[in-house]
Design an enzyme around this catalytic site. Structure first.
Site, PDB file in Angstrom:
ATOM      1  N   HIS A  73       0.833  -1.206   0.000  1.00  0.00           N
ATOM      2  CA  HIS A  73       0.000   0.000   0.000  1.00  0.00           C
ATOM      3  C   HIS A  73       0.868   1.257   0.000  1.00  0.00           C
ATOM      4  O   HIS A  73       0.588   2.214  -0.727  1.00  0.00           O
ATOM      5  CB  HIS A  73      -0.932  -0.007   1.212  1.00  0.00           C
ATOM      6  CG  HIS A  73      -1.716   1.248   1.375  1.00  0.00           C
ATOM      7  ND1 HIS A  73      -2.693   1.636   0.489  1.00  0.00           N
ATOM      8  CD2 HIS A  73      -1.645   2.224   2.324  1.00  0.00           C
ATOM      9  CE1 HIS A  73      -3.203   2.797   0.891  1.00  0.00           C
ATOM     10  NE2 HIS A  73      -2.586   3.172   1.990  1.00  0.00           N
ATOM     11  N   GLN A  75       3.946   1.669  -1.125  1.00  0.00           N
ATOM     12  CA  GLN A  75       4.579   1.843  -2.442  1.00  0.00           C
ATOM     13  C   GLN A  75       3.566   2.329  -3.476  1.00  0.00           C
ATOM     14  O   GLN A  75       3.850   3.213  -4.282  1.00  0.00           O
ATOM     15  CB  GLN A  75       5.218   0.535  -2.892  1.00  0.00           C
ATOM     16  CG  GLN A  75       6.515   0.217  -2.197  1.00  0.00           C
ATOM     17  CD  GLN A  75       7.573   1.273  -2.437  1.00  0.00           C
ATOM     18  OE1 GLN A  75       8.068   1.889  -1.514  1.00  0.00           O
ATOM     19  NE2 GLN A  75       7.925   1.505  -3.679  1.00  0.00           N
ATOM     20  N   ASP A  76       2.377   1.749  -3.441  1.00  0.00           N
ATOM     21  CA  ASP A  76       1.323   2.150  -4.361  1.00  0.00           C
ATOM     22  C   ASP A  76       0.932   3.604  -4.123  1.00  0.00           C
ATOM     23  O   ASP A  76       0.747   4.380  -5.064  1.00  0.00           O
ATOM     24  CB  ASP A  76       0.110   1.233  -4.186  1.00  0.00           C
ATOM     25  CG  ASP A  76      -1.009   1.586  -5.142  1.00  0.00           C
ATOM     26  OD1 ASP A  76      -0.757   1.648  -6.364  1.00  0.00           O
ATOM     27  OD2 ASP A  76      -2.142   1.787  -4.674  1.00  0.00           O
ATOM     28  N   HIS A  77       0.830   3.972  -2.865  1.00  0.00           N
ATOM     29  CA  HIS A  77       0.470   5.339  -2.495  1.00  0.00           C
ATOM     30  C   HIS A  77       1.516   6.328  -3.021  1.00  0.00           C
ATOM     31  O   HIS A  77       1.173   7.371  -3.577  1.00  0.00           O
ATOM     32  CB  HIS A  77       0.364   5.418  -0.974  1.00  0.00           C
ATOM     33  CG  HIS A  77      -0.572   6.452  -0.465  1.00  0.00           C
ATOM     34  ND1 HIS A  77      -1.838   6.637  -0.950  1.00  0.00           N
ATOM     35  CD2 HIS A  77      -0.408   7.375   0.515  1.00  0.00           C
ATOM     36  CE1 HIS A  77      -2.419   7.623  -0.289  1.00  0.00           C
ATOM     37  NE2 HIS A  77      -1.567   8.086   0.593  1.00  0.00           N
TER      38      HIS A  77
END
Length: 99
Positions: A73, A75-77
């Site tokens: 999450h 890294q995605d953010h």
């Protein structure tokens, strides 16, 4: 490790919020505020990158991070925030040209 991951999420979220606010400021004609918000977004992204770098360095030194939903999450953010900031810069420029 979780504290660093949470810093990554927090700073990314702050950067994203600033970028989105910059778009709204430009939309209402306040280009100076939009510029300041984009600069603030960039500063917060630096803090997020610093947290990410800490995680990468730890892994390079043999302290491998356990993959978790929280890490994914984070890294995605970060990646989506970078995209939002880049697009916000473009939107601010477009609003300037329209007016």
């Amino acid at each position: 490790m979780e504290e660093i991951i949470l810093q990554l999420i927090m700073h990314s979220g702050d950067a994203r919020s600033c970028a989105m606010e910059a778009i709204q400021s430009a939309k209402s004609g306040d280009y100076e505020k939009a510029k300041c918000l984009l600069e603030e977004s960039a500063d917060k992204l630096i803090l997020a990158h610093n947290a990410q770098t800490t995680l990468i360095q730890a892994e390079a030194n043999g302290n491998k991070a356990e993959f978790s939903l929280l890490l994914i999450h984070a890294q995605d953010h970060l990646m989506s925030t970078i995209t939002v900031k880049d697009l916000a810069e473009e939107f601010v420029e477009i609003y300037k040209r329209i007016r």
